[in-house]
Design an enzyme around this catalytic site. Structure first.
Site, PDB file in Angstrom:
ATOM      1  N   GLU A 458      38.622  40.545  45.695  1.00 26.89           N
ATOM      2  CA  GLU A 458      37.231  40.960  45.502  1.00 26.89           C
ATOM      3  C   GLU A 458      36.292  39.784  45.268  1.00 26.89           C
ATOM      4  O   GLU A 458      35.146  39.789  45.743  1.00 26.89           O
ATOM      5  CB  GLU A 458      37.126  41.966  44.344  1.00 26.89           C
ATOM      6  CG  GLU A 458      37.672  43.354  44.656  1.00 26.89           C
ATOM      7  CD  GLU A 458      39.190  43.443  44.661  1.00 26.89           C
ATOM      8  OE1 GLU A 458      39.847  42.471  44.224  1.00 26.89           O
ATOM      9  OE2 GLU A 458      39.727  44.473  45.106  1.00 26.89           O
ATOM     10  N   HIS A 528      40.774  54.977  38.824  1.00 28.61           N
ATOM     11  CA  HIS A 528      39.993  55.437  39.986  1.00 28.61           C
ATOM     12  C   HIS A 528      38.826  56.289  39.520  1.00 28.61           C
ATOM     13  O   HIS A 528      38.313  57.100  40.288  1.00 28.61           O
ATOM     14  CB  HIS A 528      40.869  56.238  40.964  1.00 28.61           C
ATOM     15  CG  HIS A 528      41.941  55.416  41.598  1.00 28.61           C
ATOM     16  ND1 HIS A 528      43.150  55.173  40.986  1.00 28.61           N
ATOM     17  CD2 HIS A 528      41.977  54.750  42.769  1.00 28.61           C
ATOM     18  CE1 HIS A 528      43.890  54.405  41.763  1.00 28.61           C
ATOM     19  NE2 HIS A 528      43.204  54.129  42.849  1.00 28.61           N
TER      20      HIS A 528
END
Ligand SMILES: Cc1ncc(C[n+]2csc(CCOP(=O)(O)OP(=O)(O)O)c2C)c(N)n1
Length: 728
Positions: A458, A528
């Protein structure tokens, strides 16, 4: 000054350099050292406030400056790179203006510490203090240059969006220089950058200035086996050089070979130069605490300036007298520059407000408020058969903007249809286009140059986007789940939103980071389901957007792509395909300005301020409240969290005198705390009840649905909050 004999020898014996160039090398090295010495003196006199020197690194860096082209190649220099910047064309005054923090400091206008080099004219890109971030940005810059070389029409200016303010310059054989000490190679961002540069054969010159210490930590503690050259030797497509960085000629030869490899298009290169650190790490450090005298002496013996002075004398290029003359003229130059810097303007105390955001393109203005033109998307809308989901409209918006703006590139994890293009060409596969399919079909339409998968890294996604956006591209990158944004945090918090401010407006970074966020997934669990928007609204320079429905998502995303500021675009996963908030695609020019809330439901008895996935829940609760007791709640959808629409909140609260702030993220230190505090502060006289908040419990989101329900705010919790405020 040079003898004819020496001049004749020059081209062959001195790595192709003329004797005048050798003299200039000495002058630049000496100038660099004298500026350091002057700054140290000024620091002791408390006329400058920080000092970090380039002492001992001069030979390697003057050599690099000679082998590269200012204003043509690109530079991401390290704080020790004073001599490089002087060689590229910065002046002693430019550097000393930085030391005193003058308004005229060309590096940052007195905003950054000294030695944080920046010059738009020379293509020296503003650098920061966190070590290692520069590597990924350099890789993005190189990638951006390659993109413009392959797609030169993309460099053209266009009116009406950020492109109007971006002068794109690119060259087919340009090099992107990036450097650090050996200690910084321990950062993951260095390795991510090496991986991408190697794999894509990018024209990046990695310069490692190995002075054996990172503050007090020696190289053998830092680097397995004690040599970064040994560790990286197997990266493909690279050219590697290791040299005595205290010898300008050996350094120049090494850098030249590296640059030749890069300019030939063969891939990146690394030069690992062994240098010294004759002064402590900085003036805040005393190296005697961790380095014995004998070791320090070995460094002094390798000093590049004294060694090169002896070399010039031995070679008959300069004699002692002419060296004295040269040094005298440099000393005078430094003296004059210091005098000038000390009397230079200091920044006006209210100037800190400048350059947080673009001053020329305001995404909160009416220029970003346009009406839907359904007729312009009639065919696609007819094919889709009416209202579509937020996911669909985001996809359509990306598709239309990519058509309009060739500078948009999309990348991230799994965003491409298929990295192995032949499978698409042979129609063997349908293609993925994102784990949530938001970018589906875009690679197929616009090609792999514009829509591509990245390694699972990322920081690298965001860091590369920064390098590209700084050069005028419009990267629209995806972070697959908000839960995994953290490896990119350094780039998101310390880099992207600061580029404009810290360079005093010389550079900007209008990238868009799309992030799938939020819970209510029934099984999303801890990793999540996270929210955390307030961490980013707490970062000046970043626009933070959080739509609750398809129409707003399309309008706000288009504003994000056309504006000139960095945007964090938060897309709630649960809303992607919800029945709530579906819409007909409003056409290729529909925009919603930032900082304008929407009254999602009118009411008179209570104001509910919310956004994202709690918006539909608040609307349900408002209906229920009215059914239950006839009270009418006004529900405000903020849509943009930074900036936010204070006027809309104030107008509504003045009408209802009661307010409930609702969000999905946890209660404590959440986004609502700021809103509630400001209402209490500025609207106290208007209130008939305390400001209440409904939000998630101060914990993590659990997997078991029963627990998830309890942890995240539900419709019934919002309803209860409304009752409490009404009843007060
Ligand atoms: C990410 C980050 N961590 C820590 C620091 C504090 N710091 C500044 S310089 C430095 C040492 C850097 O060493 P090296 O890369 O070898 O360069 P040198 O200073 O020796 O030239 C450290 C730890 C920082 N600036 N950034």
């Amino acid at each position: 000054m040079a003898t004819i004999k020496a001049e004749l020898r020059a081209t062959s014996a001195y790595e192709g350099l003329t004797t005048n160039q050798l003299i200039d090398i000495y002058r630049l090295m000496y100038l660099s050292r004298r500026i350091d010495d002057r700054e140290i003196l000024l620091k002791r006199q408390q006329k400058v406030f920080f000092q970090i020197s380039g002492a001992g690194h001069e030979a390697l860096l003057v050599a690099a400056g000679l082998a590269l082209k200012p204003g043509y190649d690109w530079f991401y220099p390290y704080y020790r790179d004073r001599a490089l910047c002087l060689t590229l064309g910065m002046t002693a005054l430019d550097q000393l203006l930085g030391a005193v923090g003058s308004a005229d400091d060309p590096n940052s206008g007195g905003r950054q510490m000294p030695s944080h080099w920046s010059s738009a004219r020379l293509n020296i890109v503003t650098g920061s203090s966190p070590t290692g971030t520069q590597y990924l940005q350099a890789v993005g810059c190189a990638d951006g240059g390659r993109y413009f070389n392959r797609n030169p029409q993309a460099a053209e200016k266009a009116k009406g969006d950020y492109r109007e303010f971006k002068q794109v310059v690119h060259h087919s054989d340009e090099v992107v220089y990036v450097s650090s000490g050996e200690g910084t190679t321990s950062e993951g961002e260095f390795w991510e950058a090496m991986n991408v540069a190697s794999n894509l054969r990018l024209p990046v010159l990695f310069m490692i200035e190995d002075n054996e210490y990172a503050i007090s930590v020696p190289v053998e503690v830092q680097t397995a086996g004690g040599s970064i050259s040994r560790l990286v030797a197997n990266f493909p497509n690279f050219h590697f050089e290791e040299c005595d960085g205290c010898d300008p000629l050996a350094s120049y030869a090494a850098v030249r070979r590296a640059v030749d490899h890069i300019r030939a298009g063969a891939g990146p290169a690394m030069v690992h130069g062994h240098v010294i650190r004759p002064y402590s790490h900085s003036l805040s450090d005393d190296e005697k605490l961790y380095r014995p005298e004998a070791e320090r002496r070995t460094h002094v013996e390798r000093d590049p300036i004294t060694r090169f002075q002896l070399f010039l004398i031995r070679e008959g290029i300069l004699d002692e007298h002419s060296i004295g003359e040269l040094e005298k003229s440099v000393d005078e130059e430094v003296q004059q520059a210091a005098d000038q810097a000390l009397s230079a303007r200091i920044p006006a105390t209210d100037s800190y407000t400048k350059h947080v955001y673009s001053a020329v393109l305001d995404p909160t203005s009416s220029a970003f408020e346009t009406k839907p033109h359904y007729e312009l998307a009639a065919e696609a809308n007819a094919r889709a058969g009416g209202e579509r989901t937020m996911a669909d409209l985001i996809n359509s918006c990306l598709r239309d903007e990519m058509k309009r703006d060739p500078r948009i590139v999309i990348f991230g994890e799994d965003v491409a249809d298929c990295s192995r293009e032949q499978y698409l060409e042979e129609k063997l596969v349908k293609g993925k286009g994102g784990v949530f399919k938001l970018t589906s079909g875009l690679q197929r339409t616009y090609g792999t140059d514009r829509v591509f998968n990245t390694p699972l890294a990322e920081a690298s996604i965001v860091g590369r986007a920064i390098g590209m956006a700084t050069r005028g591209l419009k990267p629209v990158v995806e972070i697959q789940f908000f839960d995994y944004i953290w490896p990119a945090m350094q780039q998101l918090r310390n880099e992207m939103p600061l580029i404009r401010w810290r360079s005093n407006g010389a550079f900007s970074c209008p990238a868009v980071v799309r992030v799938a966020i939020g819970g209510y997934l029934t099984g999303g669990s801890i990793y999540h389901s996270q929210s955390g928007e307030s961490i980013f609204t707490h970062t000046p320079g970043m626009r933070v957007v959080f739509p609750s429905n398809a129409l707003d998502a399309a309008g706000l995303l288009r504003t994000a792509m056309r504006c000139d500021d960095p945007v964090l675009f938060l897309e709630h996963k649960r809303l992607y395909r919800e029945a709530f908030g579906r819409a007909v695609y409003p056409g290729p020019d529909y925009m919603v300005p930032f900082g304008k809330a929407k009254v999602a439901r009118e009411g008179t008895d209570l104001t509910v301020v919310t956004y994202g996935a709690t918006l539909p829940r608040a609307l349900q609760a408002a209906q229920e409240l009215e059914r239950e007791q006839g009270a009418k709640a006004e529900v405000i959808d903020l849509r943009t969290l930074s900036p936010y629409d204070w006027d809309a909140i104030a107008t509504s609260v003045s009408k209802t005198s009661r307010v409930l702030v609702v969000h999905e993220d946890m209660l404590s230190w959440g986004y609502g705390a700021e809103i509630a505090a400001r209402i209490a502060d500025e609207l106290f006289d208007q209130l008939d009840a305390p400001v209440r908040r409904v939000a998630a419990k101060d914990t993590f989101v659990a997997y078991q649905p029963i627990l998830e329900d309890v942890i995240l705010p539900q419709m019934k919790d919002i309803l209860q909050g409304m009752r409490d405020v009404i009843r007060y």
